[in-house]
Write a protein that holds these residues in place. Structure first.
Motif, short mmCIF file in Angstrom:
data_model
loop_
_atom_site.label_atom_id
_atom_site.label_comp_id
_atom_site.label_asym_id
_atom_site.label_seq_id
_atom_site.Cartn_x
_atom_site.Cartn_y
_atom_site.Cartn_z
N ALA A 13 0.83 -1.20 0.00
CA ALA A 13 0.00 0.00 0.00
C ALA A 13 0.86 1.26 0.00
O ALA A 13 0.53 2.26 -0.66
N VAL A 16 2.16 1.70 -3.56
CA VAL A 16 1.10 2.22 -4.42
C VAL A 16 0.82 3.69 -4.12
O VAL A 16 0.61 4.50 -5.03
N ALA A 17 0.82 4.05 -2.83
CA ALA A 17 0.59 5.45 -2.47
C ALA A 17 1.68 6.36 -3.03
O ALA A 17 1.39 7.49 -3.46
N GLN A 20 0.85 6.80 -6.61
CA GLN A 20 -0.33 7.65 -6.73
C GLN A 20 0.00 9.11 -6.45
O GLN A 20 -0.67 10.02 -6.95
N GLN A 46 -4.87 0.89 -3.51
CA GLN A 46 -4.38 1.24 -2.18
C GLN A 46 -5.43 0.93 -1.11
O GLN A 46 -5.11 0.36 -0.05
N ALA A 104 -7.32 6.15 2.81
CA ALA A 104 -7.37 5.53 1.48
C ALA A 104 -8.81 5.41 0.99
O ALA A 104 -9.08 5.55 -0.21
N ALA A 130 -2.95 11.08 -1.67
CA ALA A 130 -2.00 9.97 -1.54
C ALA A 130 -0.74 10.39 -0.81
O ALA A 130 -0.13 9.57 -0.10
#
Length: 659
Positions: A13, A16-17, A20, A46, A104, A130
């Motif tokens: 996560a 991914v953040a 993003q 996320q 999220a 994000a």
């Protein structure tokens, strides 16, 4: 294995953040649609990863997996299942994971339901959102990892803090977090608008539902916390101006100001810079609240952690985001010139006054909360700022706000005549005076608190009713009723919320003025009188609970020879935690609560007994529920679901170029 997968999902996560954050912001700057398009699926992924991570931690608590350090520290096999589940967020690490999950979730909601946002603005909003997630996920993983294992797991856990083993407080933190974290969306919209250099009526409409969602959840969360303090701690009060109570109250006040200010942006394209500043400050106070709760710098019964080192990290996060946002605000806000011009007497001016009162009230609460820390740091003096200061310094602003709201709600835009606007309000004003007179007549002790509070509360309620009726126009009664029922839900939401505030005013005033308290030592079988009630301590016995031992008293209350209530207050001991709790017994009523607490046995025999007669106590929380209902009604208004983005894009404001 599930715990390890949860830990792995948490790390993914964060990755991914990061993506993003970087790709959509760069894409929006360069105009690369492919990079901007990454924001939506990244937000969904996320959220899905964090949802799985949270579910894995929940499974560890439900299964009593004591190889997980967090479960060992906050659970026990004898604990009821409800508190095994709520134990997930009844600690620092788990609550921070919930914080990240909600953060999220809001980003995912913007991705799912933000189809009418311009591509660049949407990419920037999701990118800023994000970036906040990156900061908190890094904080969680590197300083507060909830998935750490123990080399030698114990056979059982250390149990959850007994004060948290209560339905009211079990659900209090999630509502507060939805409110706290929900303000991050207002912050993201504000920063995205500053980057873009454009704030228009459409932006005001976009930011309002997010702020409203956060505000109504904060309302519910604060009410649940106040209710829990009322019946669980045994002190008989509903608000103590505790630092952590204040930490939730300050964002609520600023969010209320932001809601009203965004209306002016949407309707009149004025107060743009001020609204952006409020959006930044609202989330800033949420971050300050997280710092207060977890740093240990201010002592509170509500605090999750006492770790100054982790508090430093939170302070750094707050400084980075607030410092960055305010720097960007200083550079860009000057170009966001207002278009609307209005006179001194107008709805715009009333909303400005509303905002100033709420902002100054927030500053008063902030100053009283943080002053003991400042005094200790600078002068090495320990100071205590308690209810007397807050009551004296905060109350006048709320009184002025109550006087203003009914009038401000019906003032027309641009310019107005006070004498003309007051015509439909004279009946409401007269009714408020009648209620105040009745409070004075029926009051005991001659205090002005009850009649003044009754007047302000009734003025809000009757003023809201007058506002609603005024919008029905002219015609016969049946036509007016039909038009009332067809009014937009946002109009209904506003008047319901204002009426709820009035009911809370009345409850606080009557409870403060008319409460009766009796503290004494009573022996079993003894009867004593409190106000108009005869109170009898029938007996005291020991009771074995699922994970506690209780000293339970049986107390009867009679009036005019007739029993009206039989209550069983308790004093509980949780052997695993080695901690006592007080369980007050309350006979709830519409117009009064009978409230009894059993204390410790006394050396000379007998038991300490506290008895309260609390008039109109439940009106406080009834008003809060009604305020939240008003928020729900407004949030379901069709105008919030219809695209503001279908409007023709406004030209860039002032001298700030749009990219």
């Amino acid at each position: 294995m599930i715990v390890e997968l949860g830990h792995f999902a948490l790390i993914l996560a964060l990755v991914v953040a990061l993506a993003q954050t970087v790709l959509p912001l760069v894409g929006a700057h360069k105009g690369w649609r492919g990079w901007m398009a990454v924001a939506e699926p990244a937000a969904t992924v996320q959220f899905a990863l964090l949802l799985f991570s949270f579910a894995a931690l929940t499974w560890a608590f439900v299964a009593s997996d004591f190889s997980v350090r967090l479960v060992t520290a906050n659970s026990h096999t004898d604990k009821p299942m409800l508190y095994k589940v709520t134990g997930v967020w009844g600690n620092h690490e788990g609550s921070m994971l919930l914080w990240c999950l909600i953060l999220a979730f809001f980003g995912a909601l913007a991705a799912w339901f933000g189809g009418n946002l311009p591509d660049r603005l949407k990419a920037r909003v999701l990118g800023v959102q994000a970036s906040v997630g990156v900061a908190f996920l890094a904080f969680l993983i590197f300083t507060s990892n909830p998935f750490l294992r123990l080399v030698n797991p114990p056979l059982n856990g250390q149990d959850l803090n007994p004060l948290l083993q209560d339905p009211g407080l079990a659900f209090h933190p999630p509502f507060l977090y939805i409110g706290y974290v929900g303000l991050s969306m207002s912050f993201s919209f504000a920063v995205a608008a500053l980057i873009e250099g454009r704030v228009d009526a459409a932006w005001g409409r976009w930011v309002r539902p997010w702020t409203l969602l956060a505000w109504l959840n904060l309302t519910i969360g604060i009410a649940l916390g106040s209710w829990w303090a009322y019946y669980e701690l045994g002190w008989g009060g509903f608000w103590f101006w505790d630092p952590v109570e204040n930490a939730s109250f300050m964002p609520w006040l600023i969010a209320a100001a932001l809601l009203h200010s965004a209306i002016v942006v949407e309707k009149r394209e004025a107060l743009k810079s001020w609204t952006i500043l409020l959006a930044i400050l609202a989330f800033g106070f949420s971050l300050i609240g997280a710092f207060i709760v977890r740093s240990g710098v201010l002592t509170s019964v509500h605090a999750f952690a006492n770790d100054p080192e982790r508090g430093v990290y939170l302070l750094i996060i707050t400084a980075i985001f607030m410092g960055g946002a305010l720097t960007l605000y200083a550079a860009r806000a000057g170009g966001m010139q207002a278009k609307g011009v209005f006179s001194t007497v107008s709805r715009e001016s009333a909303l400005v006054a509303n905002n100033l009162l709420l902002a100054v009230a927030t500053f008063v609460v902030f100053l009283g909360t943080i002053w003991p820390l400042v005094a200790e740091m600078i002068w090495d003096r320990k100071l205590s700022v308690g209810p007397p200061f807050f009551d004296a310094a905060f109350t006048p602003f709320m009184m002025a706000l109550a006087l203003l709201l009914p009038l401000g709600s019906i003032l027309p835009w641009k310019r107005a005549s006070v004498s003309k606007v007051m015509r439909p309000l004279w009946a409401a004003l007269a009714a408020a005076f009648v209620v105040a007179a009745l409070a004075w007549v029926f009051g005991t002790g001659g205090t002005l608190i009850a009649p003044v509070g009754a007047f302000l509360g009734a003025w809000l309620v009757f003023g809201a009713a007058a506002d609603l009726w005024l919008r029905t126009g002219r015609g016969d009664l049946s036509g007016k009723i039909g038009r009332v029922l067809r009014l937009p839900r946002a109009d209904w939401g506003r008047v319901v919320a204002h009426a709820g505030l009035g009911i809370t005013f009345i409850g606080i005033a009557f409870l403060t003025a008319w409460q009766v308290e009796d503290i004494r030592v009573a022996r079993e079988g003894e009867t004593f009188r409190v106000a108009s009630y005869d109170v009898t301590l029938e007996g005291v016995r020991r009771v074995q609970g699922p994970n506690y031992i209780s000293t339970m008293a049986e107390i009867s209350l009679a009036r005019d020879g007739r029993e009206v209530a039989r209550l069983t207050p308790e004093k509980r001991i949780y052997p695993v935690a080695g901690m006592p709790t007080t369980e007050a017994a309350i006979d709830n009523g519409v117009f009064r609560d009978l409230y009894v607490v059993i204390g410790d046995p006394q050396e000379g025999g007998g038991w300490a007994v506290r008895t309260f007669i609390k008039p109109f106590a439940n009106w406080i929380w009834a008003g809060a529920i009604i305020m939240a209902l008003g928020g729900v009604l407004s949030l379901t208004d069709r105008r919030y679901r219809v695209a503001a983005g279908v409007r023709r894009p406004a030209a860039p404001t002032g001298g700030v170029p749009a990219e």
